[in-house]
Design a protein around this motif. Structure first.
Motif, PDB file in Angstrom:
ATOM      1  N   LEU A   1      85.149  17.453-101.979  1.00 57.30           N
ATOM      2  CA  LEU A   1      84.142  16.509-102.466  1.00 57.30           C
ATOM      3  C   LEU A   1      83.561  16.956-103.804  1.00 57.30           C
ATOM      4  O   LEU A   1      83.279  16.153-104.686  1.00 57.30           O
ATOM      5  CB  LEU A   1      83.019  16.354-101.431  1.00 57.30           C
ATOM      6  CG  LEU A   1      83.427  15.677-100.115  1.00 57.30           C
ATOM      7  CD1 LEU A   1      82.275  15.750 -99.115  1.00 57.30           C
ATOM      8  CD2 LEU A   1      83.796  14.218-100.377  1.00 57.30           C
ATOM      9  N   LEU A   2      83.382  18.301-103.937  1.00 58.10           N
ATOM     10  CA  LEU A   2      82.799  18.822-105.173  1.00 58.10           C
ATOM     11  C   LEU A   2      83.750  18.655-106.350  1.00 58.10           C
ATOM     12  O   LEU A   2      83.325  18.408-107.493  1.00 58.10           O
ATOM     13  CB  LEU A   2      82.453  20.300-104.989  1.00 58.10           C
ATOM     14  CG  LEU A   2      81.734  20.999-106.151  1.00 58.10           C
ATOM     15  CD1 LEU A   2      80.358  20.353-106.386  1.00 58.10           C
ATOM     16  CD2 LEU A   2      81.571  22.494-105.866  1.00 58.10           C
ATOM     17  N   LEU A   3      85.048  18.764-106.085  1.00 61.12           N
ATOM     18  CA  LEU A   3      86.039  18.658-107.159  1.00 61.12           C
ATOM     19  C   LEU A   3      86.464  17.206-107.418  1.00 61.12           C
ATOM     20  O   LEU A   3      87.309  16.954-108.281  1.00 61.12           O
ATOM     21  CB  LEU A   3      87.268  19.507-106.813  1.00 61.12           C
ATOM     22  CG  LEU A   3      87.011  21.016-106.683  1.00 61.12           C
ATOM     23  CD1 LEU A   3      88.289  21.730-106.222  1.00 61.12           C
ATOM     24  CD2 LEU A   3      86.519  21.592-108.005  1.00 61.12           C
ATOM     25  N   SER A   4      85.933  16.266-106.662  1.00 65.58           N
ATOM     26  CA  SER A   4      86.316  14.862-106.835  1.00 65.58           C
ATOM     27  C   SER A   4      85.819  14.342-108.189  1.00 65.58           C
ATOM     28  O   SER A   4      84.780  14.756-108.701  1.00 65.58           O
ATOM     29  CB  SER A   4      85.733  14.017-105.694  1.00 65.58           C
ATOM     30  OG  SER A   4      86.009  12.657-105.920  1.00 65.58           O
TER      31      SER A   4
ATOM     32  N   THR B   1      81.446  10.423-109.078  1.00 68.32           N
ATOM     33  CA  THR B   1      80.087  10.989-109.110  1.00 68.32           C
ATOM     34  C   THR B   1      79.112   9.950-108.593  1.00 68.32           C
ATOM     35  O   THR B   1      79.009   8.838-109.137  1.00 68.32           O
ATOM     36  CB  THR B   1      79.700  11.386-110.538  1.00 68.32           C
ATOM     37  OG1 THR B   1      79.811  10.261-111.390  1.00 68.32           O
ATOM     38  CG2 THR B   1      80.594  12.527-111.045  1.00 68.32           C
ATOM     39  N   SER B   2      78.456  10.306-107.531  1.00 70.88           N
ATOM     40  CA  SER B   2      77.431   9.430-106.967  1.00 70.88           C
ATOM     41  C   SER B   2      76.498  10.272-106.104  1.00 70.88           C
ATOM     42  O   SER B   2      76.839  11.370-105.648  1.00 70.88           O
ATOM     43  CB  SER B   2      78.066   8.314-106.137  1.00 70.88           C
ATOM     44  OG  SER B   2      78.719   8.861-105.008  1.00 70.88           O
ATOM     45  N   LEU B   3      75.294   9.736-105.898  1.00 69.64           N
ATOM     46  CA  LEU B   3      74.306  10.456-105.074  1.00 69.64           C
ATOM     47  C   LEU B   3      74.783  10.587-103.635  1.00 69.64           C
ATOM     48  O   LEU B   3      74.611  11.633-102.997  1.00 69.64           O
ATOM     49  CB  LEU B   3      72.964   9.726-105.135  1.00 69.64           C
ATOM     50  CG  LEU B   3      71.834  10.347-104.300  1.00 69.64           C
ATOM     51  CD1 LEU B   3      71.529  11.765-104.784  1.00 69.64           C
ATOM     52  CD2 LEU B   3      70.568   9.458-104.375  1.00 69.64           C
ATOM     53  N   GLY B   4      75.399   9.565-103.106  1.00 66.27           N
ATOM     54  CA  GLY B   4      75.893   9.615-101.734  1.00 66.27           C
ATOM     55  C   GLY B   4      76.950  10.691-101.554  1.00 66.27           C
ATOM     56  O   GLY B   4      76.988  11.395-100.542  1.00 66.27           O
ATOM     57  N   LEU B   5      77.852  10.804-102.553  1.00 71.93           N
ATOM     58  CA  LEU B   5      78.895  11.825-102.481  1.00 71.93           C
ATOM     59  C   LEU B   5      78.305  13.225-102.549  1.00 71.93           C
ATOM     60  O   LEU B   5      78.753  14.143-101.848  1.00 71.93           O
ATOM     61  CB  LEU B   5      79.888  11.602-103.627  1.00 71.93           C
ATOM     62  CG  LEU B   5      81.208  12.371-103.548  1.00 71.93           C
ATOM     63  CD1 LEU B   5      82.004  11.936-102.318  1.00 71.93           C
ATOM     64  CD2 LEU B   5      82.017  12.164-104.815  1.00 71.93           C
ATOM     65  N   PHE B   6      77.259  13.372-103.370  1.00 71.40           N
ATOM     66  CA  PHE B   6      76.609  14.690-103.469  1.00 71.40           C
ATOM     67  C   PHE B   6      75.895  15.059-102.179  1.00 71.40           C
ATOM     68  O   PHE B   6      75.953  16.222-101.717  1.00 71.40           O
ATOM     69  CB  PHE B   6      75.629  14.674-104.635  1.00 71.40           C
ATOM     70  CG  PHE B   6      74.906  15.983-104.832  1.00 71.40           C
ATOM     71  CD1 PHE B   6      75.597  17.115-105.276  1.00 71.40           C
ATOM     72  CD2 PHE B   6      73.551  16.102-104.557  1.00 71.40           C
ATOM     73  CE1 PHE B   6      74.942  18.323-105.443  1.00 71.40           C
ATOM     74  CE2 PHE B   6      72.896  17.297-104.729  1.00 71.40           C
ATOM     75  CZ  PHE B   6      73.592  18.431-105.167  1.00 71.40           C
TER      76      PHE B   6
END
Length: 338
Positions: free
Chosen positions: A20-23, A26-31
């Motif tokens: 997920l970190l290397l995806s 970029t979004s708040l939900g992903l973070f």
């Protein structure tokens, strides 16, 4: 097995968080999803790491748990690997360097040797041995060495009789044993005297009591005779009175004072001290034998019988038990017949 499963889950969750970190997205939900996955991996790794820690590192429990979790959570990926490596190294390294206190040795080979007749010390009456003219001198010397480790109260008379022995080594050993036992107590007396001279008032009672006990011990162990014994008893009584002025409720000290006065043949004051010790709470087992001795010297046999009868049957002193039994069953009648 459960720790291994948790370790696998922790590694899987950490790998997922890294993806997920290397995806590229970029979004708040992903973070937030990354934080959740990484936090879960850190928590699982904390449980595993804390479980394999030595018990001394597990306290305090909450603080040690939070420390491991913080290390794993705030250092992504590397923190987990470092933590796992550190735990394994900490468990394995001390065990590999620890020196074992025991080792296997070959079984010794025993060769029996027949002892020479009379080469060892035989268990016979020491008094008969030391007073015998037929016993080998070497055996008598061994008997003296046995006396060295016995209480002077028991051996004092025999040691003094050996001072006039015909064999020089026996005489020297007798003198040396008596002198050594006396010097040990005398050194303690000198030390206590020096402390008493500069002691505060709060410590004078304990030092005076200790001095009285030490002077009495010289007499009790039969280490002094004649005028020296008389002076020793006077010193013991003096320091007992000094201590009682500071602590008049010390029942044990009243008992000691009574025994000192009894040794001085001051029967009246000895009886008063012993009666006072009894009133302060000392048991009949401790006080009545000395009161009975005073009554016996006064030929008050009825009183002796009553005093000995007050002593409980479970007294720990064998000789005292025999005396109680004698006066309970036969004492008065035998004394009257005599």
């Amino acid at each position: 097995m459960s720790s291994l499963k948790l370790l696998i889950y922790a590694i899987s969750a950490e790998l997922g968080s890294l993806l997920l970190l290397l995806s590229e997205k970029t979004s708040l939900g992903l973070f937030l999803l990354y934080l959740t996955s990484h936090g879960l991996a850190s928590a699982l790794m904390t449980v595993v790491a804390w479980g394999v820690l030595p018990s001394r590192f597990r306290t305090p429990k909450v603080a040690s748990w939070l420390l491991i979790f913080g290390f794993a959570f705030f250092i992504p990926a590397i923190g987990l690997l470092t933590l796992l490596s550190g735990v394994l190294l900490g468990v394995w390294l001390p065990n590999s360097l620890r020196q074992q206190p025991f080792a296997l040795v070959a079984q010794p080979y025993f060769t029996p040797v027949q002892a020479k007749p009379g080469s060892g010390f035989r268990q016979i009456d020491l008094k008969l041995l030391l007073s015998s003219d037929d016993a080998p001198d070497a055996l008598r010397v061994q008997g003296m060495l046995v006396l060295k480790d016995m209480p002077a109260r028991v051996t004092g008379k025999l040691l003094r009789e050996s001072l006039g022995d015909s064999y020089e080594d026996v005489r020297l050993l007798s003198y040396g044993i008596l002198d050594q036992k006396e010097k040990v107590i005398t050194r303690d007396i000198d030390r206590a005297m020096q402390l008493l001279e500069r002691a505060k008032e709060s410590r004078r009672y304990r030092l005076a009591r200790h001095l009285s006990e030490l002077y009495w011990e010289l007499n009790y162990q039969d280490l002094v005779r004649g005028d020296i014994r008389r002076i020793t008893l006077e010193k013991a009584a003096f320091y007992a009175d000094m201590a009682l002025m500071e602590s008049p409720q010390d029942a044990g000290l009243w008992l000691l004072r009574g025994r000192i006065l009894l040794a001085q043949e001051n029967l009246a004051e000895a009886q008063q001290s012993l009666v006072f010790a009894r009133r302060l709470g000392l048991s009949a087992n401790l006080v009545n034998p000395w009161l009975a001795e005073i009554a016996l010297q006064r030929c008050q046999f009825i009183l002796v019988k009553r005093l000995m009868g007050e002593i409980s049957d479970d007294s720990q002193f064998t000789n005292l038990n025999k005396s109680v039994e004698y006066w309970s069953d036969h004492g008065v009648s035998l004394r009257r017949q005599g």
